[in-house]
Write an enzyme that holds these catalytic residues in place. Structure first.
Site, PDB file in Angstrom:
ATOM      1  N   ASN A   1     -10.146  -0.365  -0.072  1.00  0.00           N
ATOM      2  CA  ASN A   1      -9.120  -0.453   0.973  1.00  0.00           C
ATOM      3  C   ASN A   1      -9.714  -0.277   2.367  1.00  0.00           C
ATOM      4  O   ASN A   1     -10.413   0.703   2.632  1.00  0.00           O
ATOM      5  CB  ASN A   1      -8.100   0.672   0.793  1.00  0.00           C
ATOM      6  CG  ASN A   1      -7.168   0.450  -0.377  1.00  0.00           C
ATOM      7  OD1 ASN A   1      -7.362  -0.458  -1.169  1.00  0.00           O
ATOM      8  ND2 ASN A   1      -6.150   1.282  -0.469  1.00  0.00           N
TER       9      ASN A   1
ATOM     10  N   ASP B   1       0.856  -1.190   0.000  1.00  0.00           N
ATOM     11  CA  ASP B   1       0.000   0.000   0.000  1.00  0.00           C
ATOM     12  C   ASP B   1       0.898   1.249   0.000  1.00  0.00           C
ATOM     13  O   ASP B   1       2.099   1.147   0.327  1.00  0.00           O
ATOM     14  CB  ASP B   1      -0.873  -0.075   1.264  1.00  0.00           C
ATOM     15  CG  ASP B   1      -2.081   0.850   1.221  1.00  0.00           C
ATOM     16  OD1 ASP B   1      -2.489   1.261   0.118  1.00  0.00           O
ATOM     17  OD2 ASP B   1      -2.631   1.144   2.307  1.00  0.00           O
TER      18      ASP B   1
HETATM   19  P1  13P Z   1      -8.919   3.343   6.184  1.00  0.00           P
HETATM   20  O1  13P Z   1      -7.814   3.301   7.189  1.00  0.00           O
HETATM   21  O2  13P Z   1      -9.757   4.550   6.322  1.00  0.00           O
HETATM   22  O3  13P Z   1      -9.710   2.092   6.167  1.00  0.00           O
HETATM   23  O4  13P Z   1      -8.238   3.506   4.735  1.00  0.00           O
HETATM   24  C1  13P Z   1      -7.488   2.453   4.240  1.00  0.00           C
HETATM   25  C2  13P Z   1      -6.740   2.840   3.023  1.00  0.00           C
HETATM   26  O5  13P Z   1      -7.238   3.513   2.153  1.00  0.00           O
HETATM   27  C3  13P Z   1      -5.386   2.308   2.915  1.00  0.00           C
HETATM   28  O6  13P Z   1      -4.726   2.773   1.781  1.00  0.00           O
END
Ligand code: 13P
Length: 284
Positions: free
Chosen positions: A230, A82
């Site tokens: 996500n 990520d």
């Molecule tokens: P959240 O932490 O709001 O669930 O977002 C996750 C995200 O977009 C990780 O890239």
């Protein structure tokens, strides 16, 4: 099945009008919960790691957990890095066995974002690794990437088309009004912009900032072209609450395996719910 990249799973999701959940794991237990929820609901799944988590545990430990838990599963499972700004960490993860990576150069000027993102596409393509790239600023706190609310700007559809044409990402994360972390007010999602970007770029769209969005927001975003959703903060809360909650209810139980079982159960319940909500259940 061996781990796969995101290409086939996102193409199938796009054709089937559902989204694959991408869950940020924290350790072996949370990885077990993500894979367990995918097995229970028969869903394809993306196991995500933040750059911070990779630096904390080391890339080889994470790959060994994921291979151990998912490598022999019959489910389609991708291992995705990520938000990463560091090309050397991206390279390390590609070498270590990640099947997908995200380059987040969204804080750079447009041209620089294009060049860096394209560079990662070139690095990854040679190894059959997919790439997600971001345009605009998704507000909130994710990893060490802080974007002040007032600095946040949504992705521009014209720029999005140019960005996707020049970078050729496998998955595109445009800022459309969602935020990482806990929402302090009602998020204003730019649905028109999302629709424009999805139809004009024709690239699978990632929806960031999934924790705390209402069910109808997910459904609408998925109907408009989001095929990867996500979820991170939800897992952080379940990780702590599952552990502490068990101990508070069973103060004299010092069998750690009981606590871990409760923690995994708490994580798994919430993850499975999201998989069903996104329409991914039964699509493995
Ligand atoms: P959240 O932490 O709001 O669930 O977002 C996750 C995200 O977009 C990780 O890239």
């Amino acid at each position: 099945m061996p781990l796969e990249n995101m290409k086939r799973m996102l193409a199938k999701a796009s054709a089937g009008k559902y989204a694959v959940g991408a869950f940020n794991i924290l350790d072996y237990n949370s990885t077990k919960a993500v894979v367990g929820a995918a097995e229970e609901t028969n869903s394809p799944v993306i196991i995500q790691t933040s750059a911070k988590t990779v630096l904390f545990w080391g890339s080889s430990a994470i790959v060994s957990w994921v291979n151990e838990l998912a490598g022999f599963s019959r489910l389609p499972v991708a291992l995705h890095l990520d938000h990463c700004k560091d090309l050397s960490l991206i390279d390390e993860c590609i070498e270590a066995g990640w099947t997908s990576v995200m380059i987040d150069a969204s804080s750079k000027p447009f041209e620089e974002n294009v060049v860096l993102s394209r560079q990662v596409v070139e690095m990854a393509k040679a190894k059959d690794v997919t790439v997600e790239a971001e345009l605009g600023a998704i507000v909130g706190v994710e990893d060490d990437i802080h974007v002040k609310e007032q600095d946040a700007h949504l992705a521009d559809p014209g720029q999005a088309v140019r960005f996707c044409r020049e970078v050729e990402p496998d998955c595109f994360a445009p800022a459309i009004g969602t935020a990482h972390g806990v929402y302090t007010g009602e998020p204003k999602i730019a649905y028109d912009r999302l629709e424009d970007i999805a139809t004009q770029t024709r690239v699978p769209i990632a929806l960031h900032g999934g924790t705390g969005l209402a069910d109808e927001v997910f459904r609408k975003c998925i109907s408009l072209g989001c095929v990867k959703v996500n979820i991170s903060t939800q897992l952080k809360y379940a990780f702590i609450d599952g552990f502490v909650g068990y101990h508070n209810a069973n103060e004299s139980d010092y069998n750690p395996l009981n606590v871990i079982r409760a923690q995994i159960g708490e994580l798994k319940r919430g993850i499975a719910e999201k998989m069903k909500l996104f329409g991914a259940a039964g699509k493995a």
